[in-house]
Design an enzyme around this catalytic site. Structure first.
Site, PDB file in Angstrom:
ATOM      1  N   GLN A 169       0.867  -1.174   0.000  1.00  0.00           N
ATOM      2  CA  GLN A 169       0.000   0.000   0.000  1.00  0.00           C
ATOM      3  C   GLN A 169       0.905   1.226   0.000  1.00  0.00           C
ATOM      4  OE1 GLN A 169      -2.730   0.138   3.309  1.00  0.00           O
ATOM      5  NE2 GLN A 169      -3.992   1.705   2.360  1.00  0.00           N
ATOM      6  N   VAL A 191       0.410   4.418  -0.482  1.00  0.00           N
ATOM      7  CA  VAL A 191      -0.090   5.562   0.286  1.00  0.00           C
ATOM      8  C   VAL A 191      -0.977   4.997   1.393  1.00  0.00           C
ATOM      9  CG1 VAL A 191      -1.492   7.668   0.219  1.00  0.00           C
ATOM     10  CG2 VAL A 191      -0.006   7.107  -1.718  1.00  0.00           C
ATOM     11  N   HIS A 240      -7.535   2.999  -0.612  1.00  0.00           N
ATOM     12  CA  HIS A 240      -7.813   3.339  -2.000  1.00  0.00           C
ATOM     13  C   HIS A 240      -8.019   2.074  -2.816  1.00  0.00           C
ATOM     14  CE1 HIS A 240      -3.386   3.088  -1.698  1.00  0.00           C
ATOM     15  NE2 HIS A 240      -3.363   2.751  -2.978  1.00  0.00           N
ATOM     16  N   HIS A 247      -8.004   0.556  -6.700  1.00  0.00           N
ATOM     17  CA  HIS A 247      -7.521   0.747  -8.065  1.00  0.00           C
ATOM     18  C   HIS A 247      -8.582   0.249  -9.041  1.00  0.00           C
ATOM     19  CE1 HIS A 247      -3.208   1.305  -6.942  1.00  0.00           C
ATOM     20  NE2 HIS A 247      -3.580   0.595  -5.886  1.00  0.00           N
TER      21      HIS A 247
END
Length: 138
Positions: free
Chosen positions: A91, A93, A97, A99
Site C-alpha cells: 500500500q 499511500v 484506496h 484501483h
C-alpha cells in the site's frame, strides 16, 4: 490527516485529475498508471485499510467503485477492468484506496505484476479524466 497526499487531494489542496468528487468518495487518475485511465477511488475521511471503513460506509463506497469501473469501461472503450486494493502490504499511500484499471484483451498484464506507464502530458491525462467523468454522469 496532515501529510497524507490523498487527504490533500480530497481537500482540494493537492492537484489531481479528478474523475468525480462525491459524498462517498473521490476518484482521480493514478499518476503512475498501469494503463492510461487507471483510477484511484478513496473515501473522504482518512482511513488506512478496508477494515477501518465503517460498515455503514461500505454500500456507498463500493457503489462508487462499481460506477467508476463501469465508467472506465464505457468512457474509454475498455474490454473490462481490474479492480484491486492493497491493505498495508504494497500500500504505497497509507490511505484506503481502490484501483480501477482499464483492461483490453492481450494488454500484457499478468497476475499482480503491474508495469507502469506515463501520460504524455497533462492534456492527455485531463482527456482521460474527462472521458471517465462524462461516463459517470451519463
Amino acid at each position: 490527516m496532515s501529510g497524507c497526499v490523498f487527504c490533500g487531494i480530497v481537500a482540494g489542496d493537492t492537484p489531481a485529475f479528478r474523475v468525480t468528487d462525491e459524498a462517498d468518495g473521490v476518484a482521480f487518475l493514478d499518476t503512475r498508471p498501469v494503463f492510461k485511465g487507471h483510477v484511484l477511488v478513496v473515501p473522504r475521511p482518512h482511513l488506512v485499510t478496508l477494515n477501518d471503513l465503517p460498515a455503514s460506509a461500505l454500500p456507498g463506497y463500493f457503489a462508487l467503485v462499481r460506477r467508476v469501473a463501469l465508467a472506465v469501461e464505457s468512457g474509454l472503450g475498455a474490454g473490462g477492468t481490474f479492480v484491486a486494493m492493497n491493505n498495508k502490504v504494497s500500500q504505497s499511500v497509507p490511505h484506503l484506496h481502490t484501483h480501477v484499471v482499464p483492461r483490453t484483451k492481450g494488454d500484457g498484464l499478468r497476475g499482480f505484476f503491474w508495469p507502469r506507464t506515463r501520460y504524455a502530458d497533462d492534456a492527455e491525462a485531463r482527456e482521460h479524466a474527462t472521458r471517465i467523468a462524462a461516463a459517470l454522469s451519463g
